[in-house]
Design a protein around this motif. Structure first.
Motif, PDB file in Angstrom:
ATOM      1  N   HIS A 156       0.824  -1.208   0.000  1.00 39.64           N
ATOM      2  CA  HIS A 156       0.000   0.000   0.000  1.00 39.64           C
ATOM      3  C   HIS A 156       0.862   1.264   0.000  1.00 39.64           C
ATOM      4  O   HIS A 156       0.414   2.331   0.412  1.00 39.64           O
ATOM      5  CB  HIS A 156      -0.882   0.044   1.260  1.00 39.64           C
ATOM      6  N   GLY A 157       2.116   1.150  -0.445  1.00 43.22           N
ATOM      7  CA  GLY A 157       3.058   2.250  -0.290  1.00 43.22           C
ATOM      8  C   GLY A 157       2.559   3.576  -0.819  1.00 43.22           C
ATOM      9  O   GLY A 157       2.684   4.609  -0.152  1.00 43.22           O
ATOM     10  N   ALA A 158       1.979   3.563  -2.019  1.00 40.23           N
ATOM     11  CA  ALA A 158       1.528   4.823  -2.620  1.00 40.23           C
ATOM     12  C   ALA A 158       0.341   5.397  -1.862  1.00 40.23           C
ATOM     13  O   ALA A 158       0.299   6.596  -1.565  1.00 40.23           O
ATOM     14  CB  ALA A 158       1.174   4.601  -4.084  1.00 40.23           C
ATOM     15  N   TYR A 159      -0.635   4.541  -1.553  1.00 38.33           N
ATOM     16  CA  TYR A 159      -1.838   5.032  -0.878  1.00 38.33           C
ATOM     17  C   TYR A 159      -1.514   5.503   0.540  1.00 38.33           C
ATOM     18  O   TYR A 159      -1.944   6.592   0.951  1.00 38.33           O
ATOM     19  CB  TYR A 159      -2.892   3.932  -0.830  1.00 38.33           C
ATOM     20  N   CYS A 160      -0.760   4.716   1.291  1.00 34.86           N
ATOM     21  CA  CYS A 160      -0.412   5.113   2.657  1.00 34.86           C
ATOM     22  C   CYS A 160       0.375   6.427   2.654  1.00 34.86           C
ATOM     23  O   CYS A 160       0.112   7.321   3.470  1.00 34.86           O
ATOM     24  CB  CYS A 160       0.403   4.018   3.345  1.00 34.86           C
ATOM     25  N   ALA A 161       1.334   6.537   1.742  1.00 33.76           N
ATOM     26  CA  ALA A 161       2.130   7.764   1.670  1.00 33.76           C
ATOM     27  C   ALA A 161       1.261   8.958   1.303  1.00 33.76           C
ATOM     28  O   ALA A 161       1.415  10.058   1.853  1.00 33.76           O
ATOM     29  CB  ALA A 161       3.257   7.602   0.654  1.00 33.76           C
ATOM     30  N   SER A 162       0.325   8.762   0.379  1.00 39.61           N
ATOM     31  CA  SER A 162      -0.536   9.879  -0.034  1.00 39.61           C
ATOM     32  C   SER A 162      -1.421  10.340   1.113  1.00 39.61           C
ATOM     33  O   SER A 162      -1.620  11.546   1.312  1.00 39.61           O
ATOM     34  CB  SER A 162      -1.395   9.478  -1.243  1.00 39.61           C
TER      35      SER A 162
END
Length: 265
Positions: A156-162
């Motif tokens: 979930h790297g992109a979603y969590c970071a966003s």
């Protein structure tokens, strides 16, 4: 409610209003007598919902916009001011959630798309209204974050970071606007039964229906709270996860189902 009442009713501008949380929030605000300014790419779906809700043009207007394109959502904001007046509340709700694998080149493009919508799109949604709200001395800017922004999860790297970015951005904006009369509200949903969560390959504790979430969010926004996790149980879980040592956290999330990548849909 008479036309005169409609003309003086408060106005809310909501992005991502074609389904899920955005549509549920629109329904809750309509129930409370607010006028609606609804933005979405799929305008036909929003217009169909407005007809089904029995809302005339004096109660609801639709603005087509692509939140991934800053100038598009900015233009929608200016059109809203020209057509309906300066809103009392802006809810930057539009967002996407797609899994990613950093080893895959195509997923870097997915990450860029997520940031364009979830982060730049949120700031661009607020942009047309900030100066006018400051001059008026009142308003609410609501950013929809996520519990996923509190701790990173595998796949979930992109979603969590966003969503971590949404939380920090809204906090920065809140401090910038302190004393202006503008309230900045950050709401972090847990799991809500929407198209965004359909097909998740993991358990979703304390799952809420969109209408339940919208009711609680409406009360939080009206109270002008600066930050709230909905439901509160997920707020407790999030706080516990934040203080768990990294080693223990890393072991705990091993084997957890990952969000589907774009190529897996």
């Amino acid at each position: 409610m008479s036309t005169t009442d409609n003309n003086h009713a408060p106005l809310v501008f909501i992005t991502g209003a074609s389904s899920g949380i955005g549509q549920a929030l629109a329904a809750r605000y309509a129930q409370a007598g607010w006028r609606l300014a609804l933005s979405a790419r799929r305008t036909g779906e929003v217009e169909a919902w407005i007809r089904s809700a029995g809302l005339g043009p004096e109660r609801a207007q639709v603005y087509g916009a692509d939140v991934a394109q800053a100038d598009s959502i900015i233009a929608a904001g200016h059109a809203c001011i020209e057509r309906q007046g300066l809103p009392d509340c802006i809810i930057a709700n539009a967002g996407i959630s797609i899994g990613m694998d950093t080893a895959e080149r195509a997923d870097l493009d997915v990450m860029a798309q997520i940031f364009a919508i979830n982060n730049l799109g949120l700031a661009a949604t607020f942009h047309p209204f900030v100066a006018a709200m400051r001059a008026r001395g009142s308003g609410r800017l609501v950013g929809i974050g996520s519990v996923a922004g509190i701790r990173g999860l595998p796949g979930h790297g992109a979603y969590c970071a966003s969503k971590a970015g949404v939380i920090s951005y809204c906090e920065s904006l809140r401090t910038e606007l302190h004393g202006s009369g503008i309230k900045v509200v950050t709401i972090c949903p847990g799991y809500v039964a929407t198209p965004l969560t359909e097909g998740n390959r993991y358990g979703m504790p304390f799952l809420l229906q969109p209408s339940e979430f919208a009711e609680r969010a409406y009360r939080v926004i009206e109270a002008g709270s600066s930050y709230r996790v909905i439901p509160w149980q997920m707020g407790v879980v999030a706080k516990l996860l934040r203080i768990v040592p990294n080693g223990l956290f890393d072991r705990a999330v091993q084997g957890r189902g990952r969000k589907r990548r774009l190529s897996e849909r």
